[in-house]
Each structure stands twice: as C-alpha cells, then as structure tokens.
Design a protein around this motif. Structure first.
Motif, PDB file in Angstrom:
ATOM      1  N   GLN A  81      -2.701  29.659 -14.279  1.00  0.00           N
ATOM      2  CA  GLN A  81      -3.252  29.788 -12.711  1.00  0.00           C
ATOM      3  C   GLN A  81      -2.509  31.260 -12.939  1.00  0.00           C
ATOM      4  N   PRO A  94      -8.949  25.786  -6.341  1.00  0.00           N
ATOM      5  CA  PRO A  94      -7.839  26.042  -5.500  1.00  0.00           C
ATOM      6  C   PRO A  94      -7.929  26.007  -4.088  1.00  0.00           C
ATOM      7  N   TYR A 138      -8.203  29.708 -12.234  1.00  0.00           N
ATOM      8  CA  TYR A 138      -7.862  28.194 -12.019  1.00  0.00           C
ATOM      9  C   TYR A 138      -8.166  27.694 -12.707  1.00  0.00           C
TER      10      TYR A 138
END
Lengths: 108, 116
Positions: free
Chosen positions: A2, A31, A27
């Motif tokens: 991330q 998200p 990610y």
C-alpha cells in the motif's frame, strides 16, 4: 504494498485560478480514499472522502481506478485554501496510509 | 464539545530517557489511532485500538514503543530509551465507529518530541 504518492511538495497558484493536487495510490483491492487538510496552526482534519461524492469548500475529487488516482480539484482557488493537503488510503486493515503532503499556496 | 486532546504538547528528552505521551479521545469514540509524523512527511500509522483492545500494532517501529488503552478511553504511548530518530510529532486520532471504513478520524494537536 500500500502506498500513496503526492508528487508535488509545493503548489503555488494565483487567486481565482484552477487548482489540482495530484494523488496516486497503490493498493491491491478496493480502497477508501480521503483528502485531509491542515490549515496554519490548526489540527489535521478530514476534507472529503471519495465514498461521499460530495463537494467541500468547492473541492471535489474523483476516484479513477484505472489510473489509480484521486486528484483534488477546485475551479477557482481562494487565499483561504492555502494549507497542507494530505491524500490518504484505507483498506481492509485498520491502517490509514498517508501521502507526504502537498503545500498549496494561493497568491493574491 | 471538546475534541481530541494530547499532552504534553512539547517534550524534550535526552537520548536514553523514557517518555510517555497521553491522548484523550472524544468521549464515546470506539477507535483510537496513533501516528508518527516526521518533519516533511505525512503521518505514519503506529497502532490501533478498538475500545481497550489493541488490534493492530504493526506500525510500531521497535519494541521500545508501547501503547495502551486500559479502560477503553485515555491512551498512553510510551517510548523507552529514546533515540534521536524518535524525534517527530506524535498524533492521536479517534473515531466513533470501528476500523477505518466510513469513519472520520478526528485528530489531536499532536505532541512534538525532540530527542537530544
């Protein structure tokens, strides 16, 4: 991994000009994206989140999953918009990942 | 109502000293987060509490860092044997719901720690 990237440390625009603060993320999932703002001598506060799809203080941000971006935009900058802006990401864990921040300076 | 408060606001410690930083979240907030913000950087996650349970401490940089929230309200972040690299602003945030999804985090003013 991330990660949140804000490529500009400083952005300077004239009052009334459009402004765009860039944010790219990494990610592997879906998200939740946020923009936080910190005005001079104030604490960090939430500006907006993508899930709300709202405009706050004239700012909007669109989540582009194809480009993994969540840029913050305002058509006409005001002097009171001068502040530090942080893009942030939350996923399935309890962590929120922040970018390094962009300082916006709006000149009169 | 009162927001998140942190004390002390400023702390200067000599290298090797232990320090304790306090966070008073908004009353009734379930979630509590600690972040470390180095100069010129964004906040970095340290740890997360849901009530008194520490559910994530993956961001604590070493075993010198310890956090607790024994009654599900006030939290303390303790740093043992401080090092110069611990110099940073330590931010506390709380939110009403569980986790990070759909929950706005309210931040405290931070504690600026300087280790000499």
């Amino acid at each position: 991994a991330q990660r949140v990237t804000q490529p500009e440390k400083l952005l300077s625009v004239f009052k009334g000009a459009p402004v765009e603060l860039k944010c790219n993320y990494s990610y592997s999932g879906s998200p939740e994206l946020f923009w936080y703002v910190q005005y001079s001598r104030q604490r960090l506060q939430l500006l907006l989140r993508h899930i709300s799809r709202e405009s706050i203080k004239g700012f909007t941000a669109d989540l582009n999953k194809g480009e993994t971006s969540f840029h913050l935009k305002k058509p006409f900058a005001q002097e009171e918009d001068s502040a530090m802006y942080y893009c942030a990401l939350s996923g399935l864990s309890f962590k929120t990942i922040f970018g390094a921040g962009t300082r916006l300076f709006v000149k009169a | 109502g009162a927001g998140v408060s942190q004390s002390p606001r400023y702390k200067v410690a000599k290298r090797g000293q232990d320090v304790a930083l306090r966070c008073d979240p908004i009353s009734g907030h379930v979630s509590l987060f600690w972040y470390q913000q180095a100069l010129g950087q964004g906040p970095e996650f340290l740890t997360y509490f849901q009530n008194e349970a520490q559910l994530d401490k993956s961001g604590l940089p070493s075993d010198r860092f310890f956090a607790e929230r024994p009654e599900g309200s006030v939290s303390t972040l303790k740093i043992q044997r401080t090092q110069q690299e611990d110099s940073a602003v330590y931010l506390c945030a709380s939110s009403l719901g569980r986790g990070t999804a759909y929950n706005e985090q309210f931040f405290g003013p931070g504690t600026r720690l300087t280790v000499l």
